[in-house]
Scaffold this motif. Structure first.
Motif, PDB file in Angstrom:
ATOM      1  N   VAL A 111      33.385  43.600  29.769  1.00 49.14           N
ATOM      2  CA  VAL A 111      31.934  43.763  29.744  1.00 49.14           C
ATOM      3  C   VAL A 111      31.274  42.401  29.667  1.00 49.14           C
ATOM      4  CG1 VAL A 111      30.005  44.721  28.433  1.00 49.14           C
ATOM      5  CG2 VAL A 111      32.115  46.039  28.680  1.00 49.14           C
ATOM      6  N   GLU A 112      31.864  41.523  28.875  1.00 45.79           N
ATOM      7  CA  GLU A 112      31.319  40.176  28.701  1.00 45.79           C
ATOM      8  C   GLU A 112      31.637  39.293  29.898  1.00 45.79           C
ATOM      9  OE1 GLU A 112      31.452  36.574  25.366  1.00 45.79           O
ATOM     10  OE2 GLU A 112      32.608  38.426  25.078  1.00 45.79           O
ATOM     11  N   TYR A 113      32.852  39.380  30.407  1.00 46.52           N
ATOM     12  CA  TYR A 113      33.268  38.562  31.563  1.00 46.52           C
ATOM     13  C   TYR A 113      33.353  39.488  32.765  1.00 46.52           C
ATOM     14  CZ  TYR A 113      34.291  35.513  27.693  1.00 46.52           C
ATOM     15  OH  TYR A 113      34.174  34.768  26.540  1.00 46.52           O
ATOM     16  N   PHE A 114      32.200  39.680  33.409  1.00 44.63           N
ATOM     17  CA  PHE A 114      32.017  40.794  34.344  1.00 44.63           C
ATOM     18  C   PHE A 114      32.293  40.442  35.795  1.00 44.63           C
ATOM     19  CE2 PHE A 114      28.086  38.650  33.293  1.00 44.63           C
ATOM     20  CZ  PHE A 114      27.568  38.310  34.534  1.00 44.63           C
ATOM     21  N   ARG A 124      35.815  35.676  38.605  1.00 40.25           N
ATOM     22  CA  ARG A 124      35.946  34.257  38.253  1.00 40.25           C
ATOM     23  C   ARG A 124      35.818  34.054  36.740  1.00 40.25           C
ATOM     24  NH1 ARG A 124      32.525  29.073  40.697  1.00 40.25           N
ATOM     25  NH2 ARG A 124      33.351  27.539  39.225  1.00 40.25           N
ATOM     26  N   LEU A 125      34.793  34.669  36.118  1.00 38.96           N
ATOM     27  CA  LEU A 125      34.638  34.550  34.668  1.00 38.96           C
ATOM     28  C   LEU A 125      35.860  35.102  33.929  1.00 38.96           C
ATOM     29  CD1 LEU A 125      30.898  35.614  34.223  1.00 38.96           C
ATOM     30  CD2 LEU A 125      31.855  33.326  33.913  1.00 38.96           C
ATOM     31  N   LEU A 126      36.371  36.204  34.422  1.00 32.11           N
ATOM     32  CA  LEU A 126      37.527  36.844  33.790  1.00 32.11           C
ATOM     33  C   LEU A 126      38.761  35.956  33.847  1.00 32.11           C
ATOM     34  CD1 LEU A 126      38.810  39.412  32.545  1.00 32.11           C
ATOM     35  CD2 LEU A 126      39.259  40.171  34.879  1.00 32.11           C
ATOM     36  N   LEU A 127      39.066  35.444  35.031  1.00 30.02           N
ATOM     37  CA  LEU A 127      40.260  34.613  35.191  1.00 30.02           C
ATOM     38  C   LEU A 127      40.148  33.324  34.396  1.00 30.02           C
ATOM     39  CD1 LEU A 127      40.815  35.083  39.049  1.00 30.02           C
ATOM     40  CD2 LEU A 127      41.985  36.252  37.180  1.00 30.02           C
ATOM     41  N   GLU A 128      38.957  32.722  34.410  1.00 30.85           N
ATOM     42  CA  GLU A 128      38.774  31.466  33.669  1.00 30.85           C
ATOM     43  C   GLU A 128      38.885  31.689  32.170  1.00 30.85           C
ATOM     44  OE1 GLU A 128      35.075  29.831  34.994  1.00 30.85           O
ATOM     45  OE2 GLU A 128      35.910  29.042  36.874  1.00 30.85           O
ATOM     46  N   GLU A 129      38.354  32.814  31.657  1.00 32.21           N
ATOM     47  CA  GLU A 129      38.433  33.089  30.225  1.00 32.21           C
ATOM     48  C   GLU A 129      39.881  33.291  29.781  1.00 32.21           C
ATOM     49  OE1 GLU A 129      37.510  33.767  26.260  1.00 32.21           O
ATOM     50  OE2 GLU A 129      36.453  32.741  27.888  1.00 32.21           O
ATOM     51  N   ILE A 130      40.672  33.944  30.585  1.00 32.33           N
ATOM     52  CA  ILE A 130      42.088  34.127  30.247  1.00 32.33           C
ATOM     53  C   ILE A 130      42.771  32.769  30.126  1.00 32.33           C
ATOM     54  CG2 ILE A 130      44.301  35.012  31.099  1.00 32.33           C
ATOM     55  CD1 ILE A 130      42.639  37.250  32.481  1.00 32.33           C
ATOM     56  N   LEU A 131      42.533  31.888  31.080  1.00 32.34           N
ATOM     57  CA  LEU A 131      43.154  30.568  31.064  1.00 32.34           C
ATOM     58  C   LEU A 131      42.670  29.735  29.887  1.00 32.34           C
ATOM     59  CD1 LEU A 131      42.974  29.822  34.892  1.00 32.34           C
ATOM     60  CD2 LEU A 131      45.033  30.325  33.575  1.00 32.34           C
ATOM     61  N   ILE A 191      44.250  42.002  26.879  1.00 30.08           N
ATOM     62  CA  ILE A 191      43.820  43.390  26.950  1.00 30.08           C
ATOM     63  C   ILE A 191      42.451  43.432  27.613  1.00 30.08           C
ATOM     64  CG2 ILE A 191      43.136  45.389  25.578  1.00 30.08           C
ATOM     65  CD1 ILE A 191      45.254  44.684  23.627  1.00 30.08           C
ATOM     66  N   LEU A 192      42.290  44.332  28.535  1.00 30.17           N
ATOM     67  CA  LEU A 192      41.027  44.464  29.251  1.00 30.17           C
ATOM     68  C   LEU A 192      40.366  45.795  28.927  1.00 30.17           C
ATOM     69  CD1 LEU A 192      42.280  43.386  32.780  1.00 30.17           C
ATOM     70  CD2 LEU A 192      41.237  41.947  31.064  1.00 30.17           C
ATOM     71  N   ALA A 226      38.987  48.326  30.766  1.00 34.75           N
ATOM     72  CA  ALA A 226      39.384  48.415  32.169  1.00 34.75           C
ATOM     73  C   ALA A 226      38.326  48.946  33.116  1.00 34.75           C
ATOM     74  CB  ALA A 226      40.637  49.295  32.274  1.00 34.75           C
ATOM     75  N   GLU A 227      37.299  49.646  32.646  1.00 35.89           N
ATOM     76  CA  GLU A 227      36.342  50.225  33.578  1.00 35.89           C
ATOM     77  C   GLU A 227      35.716  49.169  34.490  1.00 35.89           C
ATOM     78  OE1 GLU A 227      36.763  51.267  30.637  1.00 35.89           O
ATOM     79  OE2 GLU A 227      36.638  53.452  30.578  1.00 35.89           O
ATOM     80  N   GLN A 228      35.443  47.971  33.932  1.00 34.64           N
ATOM     81  CA  GLN A 228      34.771  46.945  34.724  1.00 34.64           C
ATOM     82  C   GLN A 228      35.628  46.424  35.874  1.00 34.64           C
ATOM     83  OE1 GLN A 228      33.997  47.488  31.535  1.00 34.64           O
ATOM     84  NE2 GLN A 228      31.912  47.911  32.197  1.00 34.64           N
ATOM     85  N   LEU A 229      36.939  46.625  35.809  1.00 36.02           N
ATOM     86  CA  LEU A 229      37.807  46.153  36.891  1.00 36.02           C
ATOM     87  C   LEU A 229      37.476  46.841  38.212  1.00 36.02           C
ATOM     88  CD1 LEU A 229      41.308  45.846  35.221  1.00 36.02           C
ATOM     89  CD2 LEU A 229      39.904  44.008  36.116  1.00 36.02           C
ATOM     90  N   ARG A 230      36.956  48.052  38.135  1.00 39.15           N
ATOM     91  CA  ARG A 230      36.655  48.776  39.369  1.00 39.15           C
ATOM     92  C   ARG A 230      35.481  48.157  40.117  1.00 39.15           C
ATOM     93  NH1 ARG A 230      36.245  55.059  38.271  1.00 39.15           N
ATOM     94  NH2 ARG A 230      34.652  54.372  36.797  1.00 39.15           N
ATOM     95  N   GLU A 231      34.657  47.361  39.408  1.00 42.86           N
ATOM     96  CA  GLU A 231      33.498  46.756  40.041  1.00 42.86           C
ATOM     97  C   GLU A 231      33.826  45.382  40.640  1.00 42.86           C
ATOM     98  OE1 GLU A 231      30.903  48.669  40.166  1.00 42.86           O
ATOM     99  OE2 GLU A 231      31.866  50.160  38.862  1.00 42.86           O
ATOM    100  N   MET A 232      35.034  44.880  40.423  1.00 37.03           N
ATOM    101  CA  MET A 232      35.414  43.556  40.914  1.00 37.03           C
ATOM    102  C   MET A 232      36.090  43.661  42.276  1.00 37.03           C
ATOM    103  SD  MET A 232      36.792  41.790  37.400  1.00 37.03           S
ATOM    104  CE  MET A 232      35.790  41.765  35.926  1.00 37.03           C
ATOM    105  N   GLU A 233      36.536  42.506  42.804  1.00 37.11           N
ATOM    106  CA  GLU A 233      37.186  42.479  44.098  1.00 37.11           C
ATOM    107  C   GLU A 233      38.393  43.419  44.120  1.00 37.11           C
ATOM    108  OE1 GLU A 233      36.078  39.998  42.430  1.00 37.11           O
ATOM    109  OE2 GLU A 233      35.228  38.416  43.682  1.00 37.11           O
ATOM    110  N   ALA A 234      38.688  43.936  45.301  1.00 39.06           N
ATOM    111  CA  ALA A 234      39.715  44.970  45.432  1.00 39.06           C
ATOM    112  C   ALA A 234      41.109  44.479  45.075  1.00 39.06           C
ATOM    113  CB  ALA A 234      39.703  45.523  46.859  1.00 39.06           C
ATOM    114  N   ASN A 235      41.338  43.157  45.129  1.00 34.78           N
ATOM    115  CA  ASN A 235      42.693  42.651  44.871  1.00 34.78           C
ATOM    116  C   ASN A 235      42.942  42.326  43.400  1.00 34.78           C
ATOM    117  OD1 ASN A 235      40.975  40.455  44.788  1.00 34.78           O
ATOM    118  ND2 ASN A 235      42.420  39.040  45.738  1.00 34.78           N
TER     119      ASN A 235
END
Length: 251
Positions: free
Chosen positions: A40-43, A46-53, A101-102, A104-113
């Motif tokens: 929800v926060e990293y929507f 790019r934000l998601l991948l960078e936050e994990i790293l 841990i994600l 997961a609902e927000q993953l459906r709104e991101m790129e298909a890959n």
């Protein structure tokens, strides 16, 4: 920590059924390397991948983490492998819960890959990493149209009325006995359980209405064992609150 884990785990269940708490407690108690990411926060991807790293790089350091730029999945895989080696985690299971841990609902709104890549991140990075997805909806609503790696699914059932009674009774105020507060929770669940089983909402209702339940005791008109008087005093108030249980109009 040295054993391989399943590449991806999908945990689902109703809100307030303990999914996040159980995972956080398990990972912390067993001291497993992990990161938690709230989608929800990293929507965006790019934000998601960078936050994990960023979390992966800073979890062992006290100093401020260096900014990370990650535009593509290829960049993420390369930087992730470097970070795992720098933290000397290449021989351990890393939970993204390779440990992250994600929601997961927000993953459906991101790129298909994005979702297929997370499901087989262990294969892409050649590292012992497990991805745990937390969701309130079933896996069938997430499954991509094209073939993908099937995660291990785990269901967290709703709390039974006995579980709710036990959990809610732990919050009793110190100035009243545990039996007195437990009797109040029994009355509260007797009224609200059929219309509301959300633990957080029930905690809110319990805190909101307890003062009204105690009024006869405070005024000296009843003692803690006079359940009939206490019930007659609070019954109209609980019935009124039940009509707006999720609207929170009763204050």
């Amino acid at each position: 920590r040295d054993q391989f884990s399943f590449p991806s785990i999908f945990i689902y269940g109703h809100t307030s059924s303990g999914k996040t708490y159980v995972m956080q407690t398990l990972l912390t108690t067993l001291q497993l390397p992990h990161v938690f990411v709230n989608c929800v926060e990293y929507f965006t991807s790019r934000l998601l991948l960078e936050e994990i790293l960023i979390q992966l790089q800073s979890s062992s350091d006290t100093e401020e983490p260096c900014p990370v730029h990650c535009d593509t999945l290829n960049d993420f895989v390369r930087l992730f492998k470097q970070a795992v080696v720098s933290r000397e985690l290449q021989d351990q299971t890393f939970y993204i819960v390779s440990n992250f841990i994600l929601l997961a609902e927000q993953l459906r709104e991101m790129e298909a890959n994005i979702l297929p890549a997370f499901l087989r991140l262990q294969e892409l990075t050649d590292r012992n990493v497990t991805v745990v997805l937390l969701s309130e909806i079933v896996w069938e609503l997430f499954r991509p149209n094209v073939g993908c790696f099937e995660p291990f699914t785990m269901y967290f059932p709703d709390y039974s009325i006995g579980h709710l009674q036990k959990i809610l009774s732990q919050n009793h105020p110190p100035e009243y006995s545990a039996d007195f507060y437990s009797a109040y929770i029994n009355i509260l669940l007797g009224v609200f359980y059929m219309v509301c089983r959300d633990l957080k909402e029930l905690q809110h209702l319990a805190a909101l209405n307890f003062a009204k339940y105690c009024e006869p005791v405070v005024r000296g008109e009843a003692n803690e064992r006079d359940t009939r008087k206490l019930w007659k005093n609070i019954e109209p108030h609980l019935k009124k609150a039940m009509q707006t249980v999720y609207l929170r109009e009763i204050s």
